[in-house]
Design a protein around this motif. Sequence first.
Motif, short mmCIF file in Angstrom:
data_model
loop_
_atom_site.label_atom_id
_atom_site.label_comp_id
_atom_site.label_asym_id
_atom_site.label_seq_id
_atom_site.Cartn_x
_atom_site.Cartn_y
_atom_site.Cartn_z
N VAL A 142 24.69 27.00 9.50
CA VAL A 142 23.44 27.70 9.22
C VAL A 142 23.05 27.56 7.75
O VAL A 142 21.86 27.47 7.42
N VAL A 143 24.03 27.47 6.84
CA VAL A 143 23.68 27.36 5.42
C VAL A 143 23.01 26.01 5.13
O VAL A 143 22.27 25.87 4.16
N ALA A 144 23.25 25.01 5.99
CA ALA A 144 22.62 23.70 5.79
C ALA A 144 21.19 23.68 6.32
O ALA A 144 20.30 23.06 5.74
N ILE A 145 20.97 24.39 7.44
CA ILE A 145 19.66 24.32 8.07
C ILE A 145 18.69 25.34 7.47
O ILE A 145 17.48 25.13 7.44
N ALA A 146 19.23 26.44 6.90
CA ALA A 146 18.36 27.52 6.42
C ALA A 146 17.37 27.05 5.35
O ALA A 146 16.17 27.37 5.45
N PRO A 147 17.79 26.28 4.32
CA PRO A 147 16.81 25.85 3.31
C PRO A 147 15.68 25.02 3.92
O PRO A 147 14.50 25.18 3.54
N ILE A 148 16.02 24.17 4.88
CA ILE A 148 15.00 23.32 5.50
C ILE A 148 13.98 24.18 6.25
O ILE A 148 12.77 24.01 6.13
N ILE A 149 14.49 25.17 6.99
CA ILE A 149 13.58 26.03 7.76
C ILE A 149 12.70 26.85 6.83
O ILE A 149 11.52 27.10 7.11
N ILE A 150 13.26 27.25 5.68
CA ILE A 150 12.45 28.03 4.73
C ILE A 150 11.34 27.18 4.14
O ILE A 150 10.21 27.64 3.95
N ILE A 151 11.63 25.88 3.89
CA ILE A 151 10.57 24.97 3.43
C ILE A 151 9.46 24.90 4.49
O ILE A 151 8.28 24.92 4.19
N TRP A 152 9.87 24.82 5.77
CA TRP A 152 8.88 24.68 6.85
C TRP A 152 8.09 25.95 7.09
O TRP A 152 6.90 25.91 7.34
N PHE A 153 8.77 27.10 7.08
CA PHE A 153 8.12 28.34 7.53
C PHE A 153 7.73 29.28 6.38
O PHE A 153 7.26 30.38 6.64
#
Lengths: 267, 273
Positions: free
Chosen positions: A116-127
């Motif tokens: 989750v720590v790897a995917i969280a920054p990407i999702i925050i950029i998107w959303f």
Amino acid sequence: MPSEPAAIARPPLARWFPLVWPPIVTFVVIVGLWQGAVSFFEIPVYVLPSPVRVWQAFWAAPTTLLGHAGITLFEAMSGFVLGSALGALLGTAFAYSPVLARGFMPYVIAANTIPVVAIAPIIIIWFGHGLASKIAVTTFLSFFPLALNMMKGLQSYDRVVMDVFHVAAATPAQRFFKMRLPSALPYVFVGLKINVTFSVIGAIVAEFVQADRGLGFVIMTTYRMLAMPRLWAAMIVSALIGILFFALIALIERLAIPWHASMREPQ
Amino acid sequence: MAEPRPAPASPADAPVVDVRDVSLVYAGDRGSAGLRALDHVRLSVAKGSFVSLIGPSGCGKSTLLRIVADLLAPTAGTVTVGGVAPKAARLARQIGFVFQDPALPEWRRILDNVVLPLELRGVDRAAREARGRELMRLVGLEGFERAWPRQLSGGMRQRAAIARALSTEPRVLLMDEPFGALDQITRDRLNMELAAIHEETGVTVLFVTHSIREAVLLSDKVVVMTPRPGRITRVIDVALARPRKLATRDDDAFQDLVREGNRELERGYADAL
């Protein structure tokens, strides 16, 4: 008649007492040892604040801390509901279409292993920086446990019961709603209980990465200021909302599948 | 209870189940011969009669029952149930089936399990529960309407499965070793109750068993089968007086029939080996 069935009435309070006292005793002993150790060994507060200091830190601003907890719980529950619903739909599609399951399953499992720590920054950029990105992270985490458990649950029906439905000329909809879905419910609750934990973790980790509210934000800022009693208070509150959330799901489970073997009264 | 049915053009004495020259071959792997589970089987079951199929494992008796219930399709030959194809009979809820496993969905209370076929047919709650209570009295389960399946003994669960199979008033009750998993005392008792239910309802029964004694005790006809390929070798008429009791098993006539059945089964074995 050979034998009366065992009663499955809810036990009165008197029968609950034997179930309740052991964890209470454990709690009192642990907190006592903790307080005693901190006093006796004069442990510095930044290493381990005493229970009394943590309690004081909580009461210094209880509504602020509970407000942050409310935000985190809202993010966790929203993502839990969305992710579980989407996962259940995909799991149902997989259970009914072996081709679809074979085509997507390897990637679903692969995606499930992304930390989750790897995917969280990407999702925050998107959303973006608001609540939506935190809910998206918890949705992502809640998706896979339900997809897998729903598929497994829908496939785990009893073959003889299926024959009974066939001989009784059940329609495909009746087979789904009156047989496969009820058979799947114990599995669904396994997935939901995993998601309770995942969604609280997901919300806090997402707040860690970027947020101006929520328990993850409190933990991050108190850590930077080395305000350890408050950090401990935030940590305990985050555990408590997880427990409350879990208790809610366990209660729904008890009401939804009272017939299941896992619902037997403890011996 | 009489109810209008899409009556096929058949006289009253036409067989309820008619199996004509039925064969079933399980396809073998890549060109190998395949397993002949049933070989040119002919059998007719008269209305109201109790017929048992008996034979060693692999003789195709369960397979035959599954074909009659439209759970399997034969490779060759035809089957009719009440004058129509098994599928039509099944869709008209004219077939009741009791498996060795009671197969009571664990999320339904006993009464809800008994009335399941009526619920699937769309009978309203009040009517199906009235019928369900009547059936539970018939099988001796009165008072257990609200129990969960796991709270009942194996024998009681099987009573519920019998009540469920009878709920739609089927033309034929198919039973696949229904008492095979029960202890001898429970089994004896359920045998007597099944005989009483057969007497009371007049339902036609086709019954699969491993026990020649059980078959003779209950049946009007005992059909002996042999394996590889599955075949009927002999039909024994059981002319013992009804109602029968467990003590009927002490009669010489009963024991003669059991001896005859055993001889036939052994001969079948000798031929098959």
